[in-house]
Design an enzyme around this catalytic site. Structure first.
Site, PDB file in Angstrom:
ATOM      1  N   SER A 252      17.519   9.827   0.724  1.00 31.60           N
ATOM      2  CA  SER A 252      18.196  11.231   0.251  1.00 31.60           C
ATOM      3  C   SER A 252      18.424  11.195  -1.070  1.00 31.60           C
ATOM      4  O   SER A 252      19.202  10.262  -1.555  1.00 31.60           O
ATOM      5  CB  SER A 252      19.271  11.562   1.041  1.00 31.60           C
ATOM      6  OG  SER A 252      19.856  12.630   0.902  1.00 31.60           O
TER       7      SER A 252
ATOM      8  N   HIS B  26      23.723  23.485   8.953  1.00 35.44           N
ATOM      9  CA  HIS B  26      23.968  24.284   8.061  1.00 35.44           C
ATOM     10  C   HIS B  26      25.020  25.632   8.445  1.00 35.44           C
ATOM     11  O   HIS B  26      24.713  25.990   9.631  1.00 35.44           O
ATOM     12  CB  HIS B  26      22.663  24.747   7.498  1.00 35.44           C
ATOM     13  CG  HIS B  26      22.741  25.787   6.309  1.00 35.44           C
ATOM     14  ND1 HIS B  26      22.520  26.984   6.460  1.00 35.44           N
ATOM     15  CD2 HIS B  26      22.912  25.181   5.099  1.00 35.44           C
ATOM     16  CE1 HIS B  26      22.675  27.567   5.123  1.00 35.44           C
ATOM     17  NE2 HIS B  26      22.762  26.501   4.002  1.00 35.44           N
TER      18      HIS B  26
END
Ligand SMILES: *Cc1c(COP(=O)(O)O)cnc(C)c1O
Length: 386
Positions: free
Chosen positions: A330, A129
């Site tokens: 996911s 991130h």
């Protein structure tokens, strides 16, 4: 609603009241096309609205009585106990607190790792991130970026070689349990094997599980990801899979580690173990409410449904030739970067040649159909501007 409650716009001027109404209408509209971010819009906290009337604040360590009594520490501890269990944290050595979001949890994890290993080096993958770069600058800690594989997982060959070269420096490993863009889960078993192979004893592992930390507890045979797999701390967002009207999150760490760096503060009569001083007491209450009203079996059902919707999106996008795919467990569906008009309307996050839609609990097959119809209608030459 009580009959003596004020009108919805309170004491605002008609002009300002109109602006609020317009804002409300815009948010309602945007929510209907909200399928590009890992944030749930499926929640109802109406029974908690009365708690907005207090200047409540969870300042201080949630496990230590504080002089600031307008708090929800008791509820915060129950939320944490649930997360200790979901992440297989050691029962007698678990600690945590409710954060302002995933970023604060990651900041806390790296901070704790750096305090324990002051001469340590942080390793993280390219797909990490974006906020982690800033955290590393803020903490002024040495760090090395490791290559990612095409599927978004950390490249273990590059990690091995880099760790080998810096063998004398204790590593602080920042691992992704679900990357933001591709939902990739770093291979924790592979990382542990490397550490064993290089005979690295002093190390710290932080797991960034912003979204997938509330998904993996509810699937069969998840990849290794939690304390049982050897992590030392983990950050999970509250507003992502659970959903909340404001950003929030949870960070969990080993209590023994936290105690080694704690400092006592007389002013609030507590230990200053948390990064933020004043903390959102409503976050604790709202997460508590969500966990109490959503039994684990219900979370399992919601997760399974999200993954079904993700598969539905893959089928539909595949039929359009957009090369969709996702990782097991996911809900992030990666596909060819859509044209600007589609990106804008559906708030689709893009990175280079790819974009993604995320099958969060509020996302329906009908929304997927509308996105696919929009995609099918764009001019062919508009499709591949790279
Ligand atoms: C969203 C996200 C973050 C940041 O979390 P916030 O709650 O937005 O601060 C960090 N890491 C990953 C993998 C994320 O998906």
């Amino acid at each position: 609603m009580k009959t003596d409650s004020p009108p919805p716009n309170g004491r605002l001027s008609p002009q300002d009241a109109a602006r609020l109404d317009a804002l409300y209408a815009r948010l309602v509209r945007e929510r209907s096309v909200f399928i590009g971010y890992p944030v749930s819009a499926a929640f109802d906290y109406t029974p908690l609205y009365r708690f907005l009337e207090f200047p409540s604040n969870n300042v201080g360590d949630p496990f230590i009585p504080s002089n600031y009594h307008l708090n929800t520490h008791e509820f915060e501890r129950e939320v944490l106990a649930e997360f200790f269990d979901l992440t297989a944290a050691p029962a007698d050595d678990a600690w945590g607190y409710i954060t302002s979001g995933g970023t604060e949890g990651n900041l806390y994890g790296i901070f704790l790792g750096r305090e324990l290993l002051p001469d340590g080096m942080v390793y993280y993958s390219e797909d990490t991130h974006y906020s982690v770069n800033k955290i590393l600058r803020a903490l002024h800690v040495r760090n090395i970026m490791i290559r990612s594989r095409e599927d978004g997982r950390i490249d273990l060959d590059d990690l091995y070689e880099t760790l080998r070269i810096h063998r004398d420096v204790p590593p602080i490993l920042f691992l992704n349990i679900g990357t933001t863009m591709k939902g990739a889960i770093d291979d924790l078993e592979g990382v542990n094997e490397i550490l064993r192979d290089l005979a690295i004893g002093r190390r710290y592992i932080h797991a960034d599980a912003a979204l997938h930390g509330m998904i993996l507890p509810f699937v069969d045979r998840p990849q290794p990801w939690n304390f049982e797999a050897g992590i030392d701390s983990i950050s999970i967002s509250g507003h992502k899979f659970i959903g909340a009207p404001f950003p929030c999150g949870v960070v969990i760490a080993r209590k023994g580690n936290v105690e080694r760096i704690a400092r006592s503060i007389e002013y609030v009569g507590s230990l200053d173990t948390t990064l933020s001083g004043s903390r959102n007491s409503l976050a604790a209450l709202f997460l508590w409410y969500a966990l109490r009203t959503t039994p684990r079996g219900e979370f399992r059902r919601i997760v399974a449904e999200c993954l079904d919707v993700a598969d539905y999106a893959i089928d539909r996008l595949e039929a359009l030739g957009r090369n969709p795919w996702r990782h097991e467990h996911s809900p992030i569906v990666v596909f060819d970067r859509p044209p600007g008009s589609i990106m804008k309307k559906w708030q689709i996050a893009v990175q280079g040649r790819i974009g993604h839609v995320i099958a969060m609990p509020h996302v329906t097959r009908e929304q997927v159909d509308r996105l696919v119809a929009d995609l099918a209608a764009v001019e062919p030459e508009e499709v591949r501007p790279r």
